[in-house]
Design an enzyme around this catalytic site. Structure first.
Site, PDB file in Angstrom:
ATOM      1  N   THR A 198      -7.968   1.421   0.850  1.00  0.00           N
ATOM      2  CA  THR A 198      -6.517   1.439   0.662  1.00  0.00           C
ATOM      3  C   THR A 198      -6.093   0.885  -0.698  1.00  0.00           C
ATOM      4  O   THR A 198      -4.917   0.935  -1.031  1.00  0.00           O
ATOM      5  CB  THR A 198      -5.794   0.648   1.773  1.00  0.00           C
ATOM      6  OG1 THR A 198      -6.181  -0.724   1.697  1.00  0.00           O
ATOM      7  CG2 THR A 198      -6.108   1.226   3.148  1.00  0.00           C
ATOM      8  N   ASN A 199      -7.041   0.364  -1.466  1.00  0.00           N
ATOM      9  CA  ASN A 199      -6.702  -0.114  -2.804  1.00  0.00           C
ATOM     10  C   ASN A 199      -6.528   1.111  -3.700  1.00  0.00           C
ATOM     11  O   ASN A 199      -7.386   1.993  -3.750  1.00  0.00           O
ATOM     12  CB  ASN A 199      -7.787  -1.036  -3.346  1.00  0.00           C
ATOM     13  CG  ASN A 199      -7.345  -1.742  -4.609  1.00  0.00           C
ATOM     14  OD1 ASN A 199      -7.010  -1.115  -5.602  1.00  0.00           O
ATOM     15  ND2 ASN A 199      -7.331  -3.062  -4.565  1.00  0.00           N
ATOM     16  N   ALA A 200      -5.428   1.167  -4.419  1.00  0.00           N
ATOM     17  CA  ALA A 200      -5.076   2.345  -5.212  1.00  0.00           C
ATOM     18  C   ALA A 200      -5.668   2.326  -6.627  1.00  0.00           C
ATOM     19  O   ALA A 200      -5.377   3.236  -7.411  1.00  0.00           O
ATOM     20  CB  ALA A 200      -3.553   2.468  -5.303  1.00  0.00           C
TER      21      ALA A 200
END
Length: 169
Positions: free
Chosen positions: A42-44
């Site tokens: 979920t880290n962009a």
């Protein structure tokens, strides 16, 4: 509450052609377990940097290729914190941090023109470390790529991250 665990950051991913140094705070649990910067799905970060580089497929490349791709574009990665006590992955849980010597490190990279901070914790600690240093780096505060920073939509994060485009090869 569990006792905080000592967590150590990764070595830098830089070379002699690094012109833009992107600094996080300290890798989270998923990153530490994988041995990779920004490994949490979920880290962009990889999406953001891929968009800035104009390479939409960048996040899907094998990790080693992503690091080499960044180096080829003059981008280096590191963290402002060498180690710290922390339970979980949130920056707010960091205790007893041992900071890097960022000024000495950046001075050994003669082509660095800009230093970007991925998130508020990295910016606060990094700016404090670089205050009064002799370098002539442009310092850029970037919104955190972490999903934990939900106060800004991805598109707004991308617009802010586009500031680093002028430092890319």
């Amino acid at each position: 509450m569990p006792e905080p665990i000592l967590k150590s950051a990764f070595p830098p991913s830089v070379d002699g052609n690094t012109r833009l140094l992107l600094l996080g705070s300290l890798p989270g649990e998923r990153s530490l377990a994988a041995g990779e910067y920004y490994a949490h799905p979920t880290n962009a970060f990889w999406w953001l940097i891929g968009e800035v580089l104009g390479e939409a497929d960048f996040p899907r490349l094998p990790y080693a290729q992503r690091l080499e791709g960044l180096k080829a574009r003059g981008v280096g990665l590191w963290d402002v914190i060498a180690s710290a006590q922390r339970t979980g992955s949130l920056d707010t849980a960091i205790r007893s941090a041992t900071m890097r010597n960022l000024a000495a490190f950046a001075e050994r990279l003669p082509r660095v023109r800009a230093i970007g901070f991925n998130g508020g914790t990295a910016a606060k600690a990094g700016r404090r470390q670089l205050a009064g240093a002799g370098g002539t780096w442009h310092l850029i505060d970037l919104p955190s790529s972490s999903a934990a920073y939900a106060g800004m939509p991805r598109d707004a994060k991308l617009a802010a991250w586009r500031e680093i485009e002028r430092y890319l090869a």
